[in-house]
Design an enzyme around this catalytic site. Structure first.
Site, short mmCIF file in Angstrom:
data_model
loop_
_atom_site.label_atom_id
_atom_site.label_comp_id
_atom_site.label_asym_id
_atom_site.label_seq_id
_atom_site.Cartn_x
_atom_site.Cartn_y
_atom_site.Cartn_z
N HIS A 1 -1.17 -0.73 -5.99
CA HIS A 1 -2.54 -0.68 -6.47
C HIS A 1 -2.89 -2.03 -7.12
CE1 HIS A 1 -1.59 3.83 -7.06
NE2 HIS A 1 -2.34 3.72 -5.98
N TYR B 1 2.32 -2.10 -10.87
CA TYR B 1 3.73 -1.67 -10.96
C TYR B 1 3.98 -0.43 -10.09
CZ TYR B 1 2.60 -4.22 -15.26
OH TYR B 1 2.09 -5.13 -16.16
N HIS B 2 3.19 -0.23 -9.04
CA HIS B 2 3.27 1.00 -8.25
C HIS B 2 3.69 0.72 -6.81
CE1 HIS B 2 0.09 2.81 -11.21
NE2 HIS B 2 1.30 2.70 -11.75
N ALA B 3 4.69 -0.11 -6.61
CA ALA B 3 5.14 -0.44 -5.26
C ALA B 3 5.66 0.80 -4.54
CB ALA B 3 6.23 -1.50 -5.32
#
Length: 528
Positions: A287, A455-457
Site C-alpha cells: 500500500h 509496511y504491508h508487502a
C-alpha cells in the site's frame, strides 16, 4: 531430524510453531535469523521507532522507484522473534470481506477465514458475531488517549464522514480509534501471543541467530535447510515438511537461492535450476502511503513520552504516551460513491513523522495520511547475487499504474480537507510537509517525492501462481510458504492479523484436519 522445520519466527512462523507442536508426537524446529525478543523497546509500545536500522531490523530499501523520483524507499522488517509484529504499529485490522472473496480460492473466502480470525483473537470486548475471546492474540483498546487523536476523529466528522467504533465489524467505512494488539498496555507480538507459551514444550526447538541460506532438496522433495550461525555452518533436516514463513521479501529470496525460480535469472548467477518457476518473486504488492505533517505549539505530542511523570504513569498504570502504538486513530473512505468498498485507509500519529520514520522529531507535530488499499501496481523481488547474505533486490514500482496515483491524489485532497476543520485548528498551525497547493499537479508531485511504504508487502509467492490452495510450492514436494507472500492480492488494511489467520488455517492444512466451521469458535467461547 525434525518433522517440521519452519523458517522465520514472525507473525506466521510463531503461530505455526505453537499450533504444530500441540501434537506431542511431532518434533518442530523454528528458525529465526535474529535474536530473542528481549529488548525493552519491543514491549513498550512507543519504543518501536527506536528499533529501525538496528540489529533487530533486516534494514531493507527498495531499488530506485521509477515513479517516485527515483528514490530508494526504506523498508523495515523485523529480524527478531516475533518478526515485524515486534516492530509494527499494532493495528488490528482484518481487511474487507470482498478482499478474500475476490481471491476465488476454495477455502479462502471471508466466511471460511472468519473462524480462524476468531480462534486467534482474545478481544477485551468479549466474544461476538465478529470477535473471538480466549485466543492467544490480545486485542485491546489503546491506552494513550492523545488529544490529537481525538481531534482527528472529530475533524473527520466535521468533514462529513461517519464514526465507526469497529472496523472489523459490520462495515469498514468511517473513522475512529483502532484496536491494537496489546495486552495490559504492552505489545502482544506473535512471539508473545503464541511462541513463548509454547516454548516450554519438549517437542519444540527454537533456533535464534541462524540465517537460512537455502532449502535442501533431493529428488524433487524438500529435506531440510542449510544455513549459518555466526561462523558455524548449520544443517537441519525435516522428515515431513519445510515451511517458509520468512515474509514477502525473504521467502521468494530463499526459494530462488534454492533453485526454485526464474531460470533466466538463476542461471546467470550460477544457481542450479531445480524448478523453473518464473513467477517466484513476482506480483509483489504494497500500500503506497503518504503523510501530511503539521507542526504546532501544543506540548502534547509523543515528544513528552520521556518525561518522568509519563514514565511513572506507564510503570504504574500501563497507560499514557508510552502506551501509544503510534497510529492511534484513522479510518476508511471511498474516493468515489460508486465503489463497492473503501479504497483509502487513513492513520493519525501524535508525533512528527519524518524521513520515513528515520528522522528524529524536531517539534511537536501531528502527522496523518493515507494509503491506496487496492493498488494495481506490481513489483518484484529478485536476486542481486548468489551470496545468501546479500540483500534481495526489491522493487515495489509504486504508481506504475497511474490509477493508484489518481486514488492517492483523492486521498491527499481529503486529508487537506481534514486540516481545514475546526477540531484540528490547534494542531495545524504550521504546515511542515504538505503539497504546495491542492492542484492535481502539486499533489502528484508531492506524492512522488514523499510516498513511503505502509509496511504491508505481500503477494510474491501468491496462491495460484507459486503456491497452490494449500500453500504447497508448485513443483516441489514437502515445501510450503505460509506468510503474507501467498496473498494473491493485498487485503484492504494492515496485514498482521490476516497473516496470523492464514497461519492458523495453514496449521490445520498441514495437520490435515477438518476446517473450522463458522460457528465453532463462537460456540466454544460461549460454552467456556
Amino acid at each position: 531430524m525434525y518433522d517440521y522445520v519452519i523458517v522465520g519466527a514472525g507473525s506466521a512462523g510463531c503461530v505455526l510453531a505453537a499450533r504444530l507442536s500441540e501434537d506431542p508426537d511431532v518434533k518442530v524446529c523454528l528458525i529465526e535469523a535474529g535474536p530473542a525478543d528481549t529488548s525493552g523497546n519491543i514491549h513498550v509500545p512507543a519504543g518501536a521507532a527506536k528499533l529501525f536500522r538496528t540489529e533487530l531490523d533486516w534494514d531493507y530499501d527498495s531499488h530506485t522507484e521509477p515513479f517516485c523520483e527515483g528514490r530508494r524507499i526504506y523498508l523495515p522488517r523485523g529480524r527478531v522473534l516475533g518478526g515485524t509484529s515486534s516492530l509494527n504499529g499494532m493495528i488490528y485490522i482484518r481487511g474487507n470481506r470482498r478482499d478474500y472473496d475476490s481471491w476465488s480460492l476454495p477455502g479462502w473466502s471471508h466466511d471460511e477465514l472468519l473462524p480462524y480470525f476468531k480462534r486467534a483473537e482474545d478481544n477485551e470486548w468479549g466474544a461476538s458475531e465478529y470477535h473471538g475471546a480466549g485466543g492467544p492474540l490480545a486485542v485491546s483498546d489503546g491506552r494513550s488517549h492523545n488529544p490529537m487523536s481525538e481531534a482527528f476523529i472529530k475533524a473527520t466528522a466535521e468533514a462529513g464522514y461517519s464514526h465507526n467504533p469497529d472496523f472489523n465489524g459490520e462495515t469498514q467505512d468511517g473513522f475512529g480509534y483502532y484496536q491494537v494488539t496489546q495486552r495490559d498496555g504492552m505489545r502482544c507480538s506473535s512471539a508473545v501471543a503464541y511462541l513463548h507459551p509454547a516454548m516450554r514444550r519438549p517437542n519444540l526447538t527454537v533456533e535464534t541467530n541462524v540465517q537460512v541460506h537455502r532449502v535442501t532438496l533431493s529428488e524433487g522433495r524438500a529435506t531440510g535447510i542449510a544455513g549459518r550461525r555466526l561462523e558455524e555452518d548449520v544443517e537441519i533436516r525435516a522428515e515431513r515438511e519445510v515451511i517458509l514463513a520468512a515474509g514477502a521479501y525473504n521467502s521468494p529470496q530463499l526459494l530462488m537461492l534454492s533453485g526454485i525460480g526464474p531460470a533466466e535469472q538463476l542461471g546467470p548467477l550460477g544457481i542450479p535450476v531445480i524448478v523453473d518457476q518464473p513467477l517466484v518473486g513476482r506480483n509483489l504488492q504494497d500500500h503506497p502511503q503518504f503523510w501530511l505533517v503539521y507542526a504546532h505549539s501544543q506540548p502534547v505530542s509523543l515528544l513528552v513520552a520521556g518525561e518522568e511523570r509519563y514514565q511513572r504513569q506507564y510503570a504504574e498504570e500501563r497507560s499514557g504516551p508510552l502506551a501509544s502504538n503510534g497510529p492511534e486513530a484513522g479510518g476508511f473512505l471511498r474516493s468515489s460513491e460508486d465503489l463497492a468498498q473503501p479504497d483509502l485507509q487513513f492513520t493519525s500519529l501524535p508525533v512528527m513523522f519524518a524521513d520515513g520514520g528515520l528522522g528524529f522529531p524536531t517539534a511537536h507535530a501531528l502527522s496523518y495520511g493515507g494509503y491506496v488499499l487496492q493498488p494495481r501496481s506490481r513489483g518484484s523481488v529478485t536476486l542481486g547475487s548468489d551470496d545468501p547474505t546479500a540483500k534481495p533486490r526489491i522493487s515495489h514500482n509504486y504508481y506504475a499504474d497511474d490509477t493508484d496515483l489518481t486514488t492517492a491524489t483523492a486521498g491527499v485532497r481529503a486529508a487537506l480537507d481534514f486540516a481545514r476543520q475546526t477540531a484540528l485548528a490547534p494542531y495545524t498551525e504550521k504546515p511542515y510537509s504538505v503539497p504546495a497547493s491542492d492542484s492535481d499537479a502539486d499533489i502528484r508531485d508531492f506524492l512522488r517525492r514523499n510516498t513511503q511504504t505502509s509496511y504491508h508487502a505481500a503477494g510474491s509467492c501468491a496462491m495460484g501462481k507459486v503456491t497452490d490452495g494449500e500453500l504447497r510450492v508448485l513443483g516441489v514436494d514437502g515445501l510450503r510458504v505460509v506468510d503474507a507472500s501467498v496473498m494473491p492480492t493485498l487485503i484492504s488494511g494492515n496485514t498482521n492479523a490476516p497473516t496470523i489467520a492464514i497461519a492458523e488455517k495453514a496449521a490445520d492444512l498441514i495437520r490435515d484436519v477438518a476446517p473450522l466451521p463458522r460457528d465453532a469458535v463462537a460456540a466454544a467461547a460461549h460454552h467456556s
